[in-house]
Design an enzyme around this catalytic site. Structure first.
Site, PDB file in Angstrom:
ATOM      1  N   ASP A 162      -3.175   7.243  -5.244  1.00 57.34           N
ATOM      2  CA  ASP A 162      -3.237   6.190  -4.241  1.00 57.34           C
ATOM      3  C   ASP A 162      -3.571   4.857  -4.895  1.00 57.34           C
ATOM      4  O   ASP A 162      -4.573   4.742  -5.612  1.00 57.34           O
ATOM      5  CB  ASP A 162      -4.298   6.549  -3.189  1.00 57.34           C
ATOM      6  CG  ASP A 162      -4.400   5.503  -2.107  1.00 57.34           C
ATOM      7  OD1 ASP A 162      -3.351   5.065  -1.603  1.00 57.34           O
ATOM      8  OD2 ASP A 162      -5.530   5.117  -1.753  1.00 57.34           O
ATOM      9  N   ASP A 179       0.803  -1.214   0.000  1.00 55.27           N
ATOM     10  CA  ASP A 179       0.000   0.000   0.000  1.00 55.27           C
ATOM     11  C   ASP A 179       0.837   1.266   0.000  1.00 55.27           C
ATOM     12  O   ASP A 179       1.755   1.416   0.804  1.00 55.27           O
ATOM     13  CB  ASP A 179      -0.909   0.021   1.226  1.00 55.27           C
ATOM     14  CG  ASP A 179      -1.870   1.182   1.173  1.00 55.27           C
ATOM     15  OD1 ASP A 179      -2.702   1.232   0.252  1.00 55.27           O
ATOM     16  OD2 ASP A 179      -1.759   2.080   2.020  1.00 55.27           O
TER      17      ASP A 179
END
Length: 441
Positions: free
Chosen positions: A322, A117
């Site tokens: 993101d 992530d």
């Protein structure tokens, strides 16, 4: 407020809990041949994922991804909004992570399948002996069986960077605590270990969390988290001397039989005649990768720059990119303009979304046609893939995958697919290259 926004708001939740991004820097040297640092990087819902459930339909998987995306957006916004206080929220609901990656920890190396992530910094995995651990498919990591495991002192730079309130355990060892926006958590010891990738590429003295108490909404697929954010304890910054602060990924479409790829170091350089680049803007929290969005176009019509600047928080660093958020979120004023422009331009029959989550939906058929949408980042125009703008959310219905936001703007992974996207933390640039990511690179 429109009904779909009311429905959307039911998904949005965040609890303000803690994690700290330190400005201290340190790095881990590469051991062995650096080679071509390119690895599989697969979506949690893809056929290559251990969590893939063939009994679910692609529409159900998309709905679940939307739910996770909305929850993640809320937590990211909370982190961005509270960062000036020094108490930083761990950025996402753990059910919202999207991509998985294999690594190995220890000597001899033990395989871990972790959630990768770009919105997190600390890498951690579940460890023995475990006071309270969630069920996982792979065996727990046992540090007593590794010759390279070393606890970290609570007076070290790594300990300071690992969390907002690290504490000292027995023998002056660093204890970390990480909380996430859905009440998930990981507590344990901070230590250094040898990190190994497929192909035998290893990095000694890598700081990671050895989790002894972990719980919440974790699935049994993942062993922990790989932090690819911009903070000093992230994998990218710890390996900075060896990989030059460079990594890239190429995300395949969701229905592709091919895996996505993630690369580090020299193999992560993104170049070519069609590449465009935009500056990475320094902002708080340093975990996030901030870009400057100057406008959106629908076909040949562009959202006016002056109007844009009044609707965003600032002119520089006004949006984050993101990998863990599926959808893209834009300021409400900008979204309303895009929706209006699409209503005028799209050819097709308007319908309502049965769950009243999406704002603009049409019947899928021969008559449906949509113009291109372009995101105008500073110095870089990125055309959104046509099949990512309107996605089939139920049989025969396609809906717009852009959403309005009253807070943080986010460029999500659905609109990053089939681009090779390179991050260069040394040059402070991000690169976009149109690529068929399902084909060999």
């Amino acid at each position: 407020m429109p009904s779909y926004l009311k429905s959307m708001s039911t998904f949005l939740c965040s609890l303000l809990l803690y994690s700290l991004c330190s400005t201290l820097t340190y790095s881990v040297e590469l051991s062995g041949n650096n080679g071509d640092l390119t690895f599989d990087f697969f979506h949690r819902d893809s056929r290559h994922s251990p969590s893939y459930d063939p009994s679910t339909t692609r529409f159900q998987r998309l709905r679940h991804a939307v739910d996770r995306s909305l929850s993640r957006k809320s937590s990211l916004t909370a982190l961005h909004s509270t960062s000036s206080t020094g108490a930083i929220v761990a950025p996402i609901s753990l059910s919202g992570y999207e991509y998985l990656m294999k690594i190995k920890i220890g000597t001899p190396p033990v395989e871990q399948l972790a959630i990768a992530d770009t919105g997190s910094d600390l890498t951690w995995t579940q460890c023995k002996p475990c006071k309270q651990c969630y069920n996982q498919t792979l065996p727990l990591f046992d540090p007593s069986h590794s010759s390279s495991y070393r606890p970290v002192s609570c007076r070290s730079h790594q300990c300071t960077a690992s969390g907002s309130s690290p504490s000292c355990g027995r023998k002056n060892t660093c204890q970390y605590k990480v909380f996430y926006g859905d009440n998930s958590y990981s507590f344990g010891k901070l230590a250094t270990e040898t990190l190994t990738f497929d192909g035998g590429v290893s990095f000694p003295n890598f700081a990671f969390g050895c989790g002894r108490e972990n719980g919440g909404t974790f699935s049994d697929t993942g062993s922990g988290i790989i932090g690819l954010g911009g903070g000093s304890i992230s994998l990218i910054n710890q390996l900075k001397k060896s990989i030059g602060g460079k990594f890239s990924y190429c995300l395949t479409s969701r229905d592709s039989n091919a895996t996505s790829k993630i690369s580090f170091g020299s193999s992560a350089v993104v170049a070519g005649p069609k590449v465009v680049s935009t500056p990475l803007v320094r902002n708080i929290p340093e975990t996030f990768y901030y870009l400057t969005l100057e406008g959106l176009s629908v076909g040949t019509e562009r959202f006016a720059n002056a109007k844009l600047l009044s609707s965003l928080e600032s002119s520089e660093g006004n949006i984050i990119i993101d990998s863990g958020t599926t959808l893209s979120f834009f300021p409400e004023e900008m979204y309303n303009w895009v929706e209006g422009a699409l209503k005028d331009a799209v050819k097709g029959e308007r319908v309502e979304d049965a769950q009243r989550i999406f704002g603009l939906c049409y019947k899928k058929g021969d008559g449906f046609r949509s113009p291109a949408i372009t995101a105008h980042f500073k110095n870089a125009d990125v055309v959104l893939a046509h099949d990512s703008i309107f996605v089939e959310t139920e049989k025969g219905i396609v809906c717009l995958t852009l959403f309005p936001s009253e807070g943080l703007a986010i460029f999500g992974n659905l609109h990053q697919m089939n681009y090779r996207i390179g991050y260069d933390l040394e040059k402070r640039q991000i690169y976009f290259l149109p690529t068929h990511c399902s084909k060999p690179q």
